[in-house]
Design a protein around this motif. Structure first.
Motif, PDB file in Angstrom:
ATOM      1  N   SER A 120       0.818  -1.206   0.000  1.00 44.17           N
ATOM      2  CA  SER A 120       0.000   0.000   0.000  1.00 44.17           C
ATOM      3  C   SER A 120       0.862   1.271   0.000  1.00 44.17           C
ATOM      4  CB  SER A 120      -0.930  -0.002   1.207  1.00 44.17           C
ATOM      5  OG  SER A 120      -0.148   0.077   2.376  1.00 44.17           O
ATOM      6  N   ILE A 121       2.185   1.126   0.184  1.00 42.31           N
ATOM      7  CA  ILE A 121       3.060   2.292   0.070  1.00 42.31           C
ATOM      8  C   ILE A 121       3.048   2.740  -1.383  1.00 42.31           C
ATOM      9  CG2 ILE A 121       5.434   3.137   0.305  1.00 42.31           C
ATOM     10  CD1 ILE A 121       5.854   0.840   2.325  1.00 42.31           C
ATOM     11  N   PRO A 122       2.697   4.005  -1.649  1.00 38.79           N
ATOM     12  CA  PRO A 122       2.593   4.416  -3.050  1.00 38.79           C
ATOM     13  C   PRO A 122       3.969   4.387  -3.732  1.00 38.79           C
ATOM     14  CG  PRO A 122       2.301   6.276  -1.537  1.00 38.79           C
ATOM     15  CD  PRO A 122       2.340   5.051  -0.693  1.00 38.79           C
ATOM     16  N   GLU A 123       3.969   4.058  -4.999  1.00 41.98           N
ATOM     17  CA  GLU A 123       5.189   4.040  -5.820  1.00 41.98           C
ATOM     18  C   GLU A 123       6.210   3.022  -5.335  1.00 41.98           C
ATOM     19  OE1 GLU A 123       5.913   6.093  -8.611  1.00 41.98           O
ATOM     20  OE2 GLU A 123       3.809   6.666  -8.526  1.00 41.98           O
ATOM     21  N   SER A 124       5.763   2.082  -4.493  1.00 42.11           N
ATOM     22  CA  SER A 124       6.716   1.108  -3.963  1.00 42.11           C
ATOM     23  C   SER A 124       7.161   0.170  -5.077  1.00 42.11           C
ATOM     24  CB  SER A 124       6.049   0.313  -2.857  1.00 42.11           C
ATOM     25  OG  SER A 124       6.672  -0.932  -2.719  1.00 42.11           O
ATOM     26  N   PRO A 125       8.455  -0.170  -5.117  1.00 44.34           N
ATOM     27  CA  PRO A 125       8.883  -1.154  -6.119  1.00 44.34           C
ATOM     28  C   PRO A 125       8.343  -2.539  -5.782  1.00 44.34           C
ATOM     29  CG  PRO A 125      10.703  -0.555  -4.688  1.00 44.34           C
ATOM     30  CD  PRO A 125       9.570   0.334  -4.313  1.00 44.34           C
ATOM     31  N   LEU A 126       7.683  -2.678  -4.599  1.00 36.58           N
ATOM     32  CA  LEU A 126       7.164  -3.989  -4.201  1.00 36.58           C
ATOM     33  C   LEU A 126       5.660  -4.078  -4.408  1.00 36.58           C
ATOM     34  CD1 LEU A 126       9.177  -4.463  -0.916  1.00 36.58           C
ATOM     35  CD2 LEU A 126       9.620  -5.459  -3.135  1.00 36.58           C
ATOM     36  N   LYS A 127       5.132  -3.219  -5.281  1.00 33.44           N
ATOM     37  CA  LYS A 127       3.673  -3.189  -5.392  1.00 33.44           C
ATOM     38  C   LYS A 127       3.106  -4.486  -5.964  1.00 33.44           C
ATOM     39  CE  LYS A 127       3.863  -0.462  -9.666  1.00 33.44           C
ATOM     40  NZ  LYS A 127       5.351  -0.427  -9.671  1.00 33.44           N
ATOM     41  N   ASP A 128       3.961  -5.290  -6.567  1.00 24.81           N
ATOM     42  CA  ASP A 128       3.479  -6.562  -7.109  1.00 24.81           C
ATOM     43  C   ASP A 128       3.743  -7.711  -6.145  1.00 24.81           C
ATOM     44  OD1 ASP A 128       2.515  -5.550  -9.509  1.00 24.81           O
ATOM     45  OD2 ASP A 128       4.550  -5.452 -10.311  1.00 24.81           O
ATOM     46  N   ALA A 129       4.192  -7.401  -4.929  1.00 23.68           N
ATOM     47  CA  ALA A 129       4.512  -8.467  -3.977  1.00 23.68           C
ATOM     48  C   ALA A 129       3.277  -9.276  -3.640  1.00 23.68           C
ATOM     49  CB  ALA A 129       5.093  -7.858  -2.703  1.00 23.68           C
ATOM     50  N   SER A 130       3.417 -10.591  -3.695  1.00 19.70           N
ATOM     51  CA  SER A 130       2.306 -11.442  -3.269  1.00 19.70           C
ATOM     52  C   SER A 130       2.902 -12.763  -2.809  1.00 19.70           C
ATOM     53  CB  SER A 130       1.322 -11.669  -4.406  1.00 19.70           C
ATOM     54  OG  SER A 130       1.917 -12.496  -5.371  1.00 19.70           O
ATOM     55  N   VAL A 131       2.151 -13.453  -1.974  1.00 11.84           N
ATOM     56  CA  VAL A 131       2.649 -14.704  -1.415  1.00 11.84           C
ATOM     57  C   VAL A 131       2.347 -15.832  -2.390  1.00 11.84           C
ATOM     58  CG1 VAL A 131       2.551 -16.251   0.547  1.00 11.84           C
ATOM     59  CG2 VAL A 131       2.191 -13.810   0.869  1.00 11.84           C
ATOM     60  N   PRO A 132       3.374 -16.448  -2.973  1.00 12.16           N
ATOM     61  CA  PRO A 132       3.105 -17.525  -3.926  1.00 12.16           C
ATOM     62  C   PRO A 132       2.686 -18.800  -3.186  1.00 12.16           C
ATOM     63  CG  PRO A 132       5.466 -17.194  -3.687  1.00 12.16           C
ATOM     64  CD  PRO A 132       4.804 -16.177  -2.817  1.00 12.16           C
ATOM     65  N   ALA A 133       1.992 -19.668  -3.914  1.00 10.06           N
ATOM     66  CA  ALA A 133       1.464 -20.894  -3.295  1.00 10.06           C
ATOM     67  C   ALA A 133       2.579 -21.728  -2.690  1.00 10.06           C
ATOM     68  CB  ALA A 133       0.703 -21.701  -4.340  1.00 10.06           C
ATOM     69  N   TRP A 134       3.726 -21.781  -3.367  1.00 15.93           N
ATOM     70  CA  TRP A 134       4.786 -22.639  -2.831  1.00 15.93           C
ATOM     71  C   TRP A 134       5.324 -22.110  -1.519  1.00 15.93           C
ATOM     72  CZ3 TRP A 134       9.567 -20.470  -2.201  1.00 15.93           C
ATOM     73  CH2 TRP A 134       9.875 -19.350  -2.968  1.00 15.93           C
ATOM     74  N   ALA A 135       5.214 -20.777  -1.305  1.00 24.45           N
ATOM     75  CA  ALA A 135       5.670 -20.225  -0.030  1.00 24.45           C
ATOM     76  C   ALA A 135       4.732 -20.657   1.097  1.00 24.45           C
ATOM     77  CB  ALA A 135       5.738 -18.707  -0.104  1.00 24.45           C
ATOM     78  N   VAL A 136       3.438 -20.742   0.763  1.00 26.30           N
ATOM     79  CA  VAL A 136       2.473 -21.210   1.762  1.00 26.30           C
ATOM     80  C   VAL A 136       2.808 -22.649   2.145  1.00 26.30           C
ATOM     81  CG1 VAL A 136       0.037 -21.728   2.180  1.00 26.30           C
ATOM     82  CG2 VAL A 136       0.674 -19.683   0.902  1.00 26.30           C
ATOM     83  N   ILE A 137       3.061 -23.472   1.130  1.00 27.38           N
ATOM     84  CA  ILE A 137       3.398 -24.873   1.395  1.00 27.38           C
ATOM     85  C   ILE A 137       4.691 -24.951   2.206  1.00 27.38           C
ATOM     86  CG2 ILE A 137       4.062 -27.052   0.303  1.00 27.38           C
ATOM     87  CD1 ILE A 137       2.239 -26.108  -2.076  1.00 27.38           C
ATOM     88  N   LEU A 138       5.663 -24.102   1.833  1.00 28.48           N
ATOM     89  CA  LEU A 138       6.938 -24.073   2.547  1.00 28.48           C
ATOM     90  C   LEU A 138       6.725 -23.714   4.018  1.00 28.48           C
ATOM     91  CD1 LEU A 138      10.037 -24.191   1.663  1.00 28.48           C
ATOM     92  CD2 LEU A 138       9.986 -21.726   1.984  1.00 28.48           C
ATOM     93  N   ALA A 139       5.888 -22.695   4.249  1.00 27.42           N
ATOM     94  CA  ALA A 139       5.647 -22.241   5.620  1.00 27.42           C
ATOM     95  C   ALA A 139       4.980 -23.351   6.437  1.00 27.42           C
ATOM     96  CB  ALA A 139       4.772 -20.992   5.608  1.00 27.42           C
ATOM     97  N   VAL A 140       3.990 -23.977   5.815  1.00 19.62           N
ATOM     98  CA  VAL A 140       3.288 -25.067   6.507  1.00 19.62           C
ATOM     99  C   VAL A 140       4.264 -26.210   6.800  1.00 19.62           C
ATOM    100  CG1 VAL A 140       1.514 -26.834   6.241  1.00 19.62           C
ATOM    101  CG2 VAL A 140       1.030 -24.495   5.575  1.00 19.62           C
ATOM    102  N   GLY A 141       5.094 -26.526   5.786  1.00 16.15           N
ATOM    103  CA  GLY A 141       6.074 -27.590   5.977  1.00 16.15           C
ATOM    104  C   GLY A 141       7.068 -27.255   7.076  1.00 16.15           C
ATOM    105  N   PHE A 142       7.530 -26.005   7.084  1.00 10.35           N
ATOM    106  CA  PHE A 142       8.476 -25.566   8.108  1.00 10.35           C
ATOM    107  C   PHE A 142       7.875 -25.713   9.486  1.00 10.35           C
ATOM    108  CE2 PHE A 142      11.556 -22.523   5.775  1.00 10.35           C
ATOM    109  CZ  PHE A 142      12.504 -23.522   5.777  1.00 10.35           C
TER     110      PHE A 142
END
Lengths: 266, 412
Positions: B362-384
């Motif tokens: 939500s920070i305007p003009e952020s270079p991370l405006k396309d940041a999103s949690v990919p499905a594999w990260a969810v699986i990784l987190a659950v696995g961890f």
């Protein structure tokens, strides 16, 4: 023969010392017997109870339960026997406080291979047998001491064990509730249940058919209740005391131990 | 089979326990929550950064090669940056001698005070380019015309501005034909070029830009260096040929011997992408270190609470064993409890990471405006979190499974 024990010994090591908790016990218990095991502390009655309940293994000697040799079983096998053949009743009930009466009674069936599908209906039936059908959803802290012990008895009964093993089942109860529980034991005995009670109270033992007395790890005496000399002496003393009490105060309904105390209430 | 059934039942019970001890469970799993939240946030941020960066490379085009002077490390003590800058005749030679390079343009960057009427900006980047720049860089001319060879050969005082400059200099909406005063000289605006936002290379937010013919830029600043040159490839497959040809030409012109290192660098977009990926890998490695530590701390918290639980429930364990629970069953029961606890922590951590990412986005003009949690990260987190539960729950569970039922029932 439900229980067949020959030359059973159990030795503990306490530091360098060896303690002979059981020093050669012979004991036979047939189906539908109601036996009281008595003895002072240190007599080995707890050890015998643990071996009977398959919680412990003898050092030497043999123990056959329903003609199967328990002294040769591994720990997983013993766990299964405890689950299917033995119903434990403890002095302090050992109910799970966070679970309802029904869930407590269902507990043994979690570990059962046979009955888990019908666990709920079996647990309900067991609670009906101990007259607690109306307390199914209550948690232990919402029940009286006697009701708690009845839940524990229902739990012991739920897998239809070949022996019911009670360790001082009335030790934490007042006299009224004690009678209530003893009546329940008698009712179960009449229904065909084999019952072994470990106790040091002559009053409780008086309801059994047979008294086995242990001393220093051996069977000191083994008589039918009516012929047990120590018990007869106690009965005489109790009758005299009751007589004295009756003479001193107004007559009151008999709570005598020579007559069955069915439905007795003070 | 029986173990599976018990695991399932225990899972339900454990969830109930966690719910009834909310604060305790939250504190216990704090380490796992932080660990999972940070791994999720870092992965999402990197993903977002990657999308942005790849977009920018896309804008730069894959067919392009970037050339500039570079002082090799071994010459830092003896050489000067001035000596290795690209010279105009080098660029001209590359144009003539390198068949894989179809066209080339130098870029000469300078900032000048720029005025239109009363409006004055102190410093506007002014880039000297050849007319070939339009083909190589591919930025659209919105109004007017691009540079033509005669602008270059006559060193005309003409300029092309970007549309941002129209706003910033208060120019009329159709500024072609107006005059700008750049470094005190009058320049005719002949065209308007689209603004391309290059967050990573253009120095942050885009602003006014002015383009002038390269020769004219040299008139304004005769001693200025060429910043770099852009060449376009005949086809992306000729990357290696083009690099070899340019290197050959430049080494020969700079009279470098076989032992000397290059005093220039030739980059193609793929290399930037590779460099970025290497950097991302570095960040990931650093982040995994932090995550590893927080999961370790979290795991110790879990182990601690499970040990407390085992000792609090010693009598219960004794009872369960007395009524027929095998040691393996008790083991599974306590493992499932710790795994459930960790999974609950992992779920909260996932939500927290997601929240963090939404905040960053939500920070305007952020270079991370396309940041999103990919499905594999969810699986990784659950696995961890599940494996944290297994690893750190194992010791307490073994302790519980080994309890002697007689001793356990005597415990108070």
């Amino acid at each position: 023969m439900t229980i067949h024990i020959r030359q059973l010994t159990k030795t503990y090591k306490l530091g360098v010392e060896r303690v002979h908790a059981l020093a050669g016990v012979d004991l036979d218990i047939t189906q539908n017997e109601f036996v009281a095991i008595m003895g002072a502390s240190g007599s080995g009655k707890s050890t015998l109870m643990h071996i009977l309940g398959c919680l412990d293994r003898p050092t030497t000697g043999s123990y056959d339960l329903n003609n199967k040799p328990m002294h040769k079983m591994g720990s997983a096998g013993l766990a299964r026997v405890r689950n299917e053949e033995i119903g434990f009743i403890f002095q302090s009930f050992e109910l799970l406080n966070r679970a309802s009466a029904l869930k407590n009674v269902m507990l043994p069936m979690i570990y059962s291979r046979k009955h888990w599908l019908t666990a709920r209906s079996r647990a309900k039936r067991a609670l009906e047998r101990v007259n607690l059908a109306d307390r199914i959803g209550h948690k232990p802290n919402q029940l009286s001491g006697g009701q708690r012990q009845r839940v524990a008895i229902a739990r012991a009964l739920v897998n239809e064990p070949s022996i019911l093993l009670a360790d001082e089942p009335t030790g934490n109860l007042d006299s009224t509730t004690t009678n209530e529980i003893i009546d329940l034991f008698k009712q179960l005995h009449d229904e065909g249940q084999t019952i072994v009670i470990v106790t040091h109270e002559e009053e409780v033992a008086s309801h059994a058919q047979r008294i086995v007395r242990l001393r220093d790890g051996i069977v000191e005496s083994d008589h039918p209740t009516a012929e047990d000399p120590i018990h007869r002496r106690w009965l005489a003393g109790a009758a005299a005391a009751a007589q004295e009490a009756a003479d001193n105060t107004e007559p009151r309904p008999s709570q005598g131990h020579d007559t069955p105390a069915t439905g007795a209430s003070a | 089979m029986i173990l599976f059934r018990i695991a399932l039942q225990t899972f339900g019970l454990a969830l109930g326990q966690i719910w009834s001890n909310k604060v305790r469970s939250l504190l216990t799993t704090l380490g796992v929550i932080i660990g999972v939240a940070s791994v999720v946030a870092v992965i999402a941020a990197l993903q977002g950064l990657k999308t942005t960066v790849l977009d920018e490379f896309e804008k730069l085009g894959a067919n392009r090669v970037y050339i500039d002077g570079q002082l090799p490390r071994s010459m830092w003590a003896t050489g000067s940056w001035r000596d290795v800058q690209l010279k105009l005749h080098e660029i001209e030679t590359i144009r003539e001698r390198c068949p894989s390079i179809t066209s080339i343009t130098p870029e000469l960057w300078r900032s000048y005070p720029t005025e239109y009427g009363d409006r004055k900006l102190d410093s506007v980047p002014t880039v000297g380019i050849w007319p070939t720049w339009h083909d190589i860089v591919g930025r659209q001319i919105i109004q007017g015309r691009p540079f033509i060879p005669i602008d270059e050969s006559d060193r005309r005082f003409v300029c092309i501005i970007n549309d941002k400059a129209i706003e910033e200099l208060d120019l009329p909406r159709e500024p072609v034909g107006e005059y700008l005063r750049i470094a005190g000289k009058r320049f005719l605006i002949v065209g308007v070029v689209e603004t391309v936002t290059l967050n990573l290379f253009g120095g942050g937010d885009s602003s006014a830009e002015v383009f002038v013919p390269f020769g004219t830029a040299q008139v304004l600043a005769p001693r200025a260096w060429i910043s770099h040159a852009w060449g376009s490839l005949s086809s992306p497959e000729h990357v290696d040929d083009a690099k070899a040809e340019i290197a050959f030409v430049l080494r020969k012109m700079r009279e470098l011997t076989a032992e000397d290192e290059d005093t220039f660098q030739i980059e193609v977009i793929q290399q930037f992408i590779d460099q970025f990926n290497a950097m991302a890998k570095g960040i990931t490695a650093g982040a995994s270190g932090i995550v590893g530590i927080s999961l370790l701390v979290g795991g110790i918290g879990i182990m601690n609470i499970m040990l407390v639980s085992v000792s609090e429930r010693t009598r219960e364990i004794g009872l369960r064993k007395a009524i027929g629970a095998r040691p393996g069953v008790i083991l599974v029961q306590f493992l499932v409890e710790s795994v459930t606890l960790c999974l609950a922590g992992g779920a909260i951590g996932l939500a927290a990471g997601q929240g963090l990412i939404s905040l960053i986005r939500s920070i305007p003009e952020s270079p991370l405006k396309d940041a999103s949690v990919p499905a594999w990260a969810v699986i990784l987190a659950v696995g961890f979190s599940a494996s944290t539960g297994v690893i750190f729950g194992m010791f307490p569970a073994i302790k519980a499974a080994r309890l002697d039922p007689i001793e356990a029932l005597r415990h108070d």
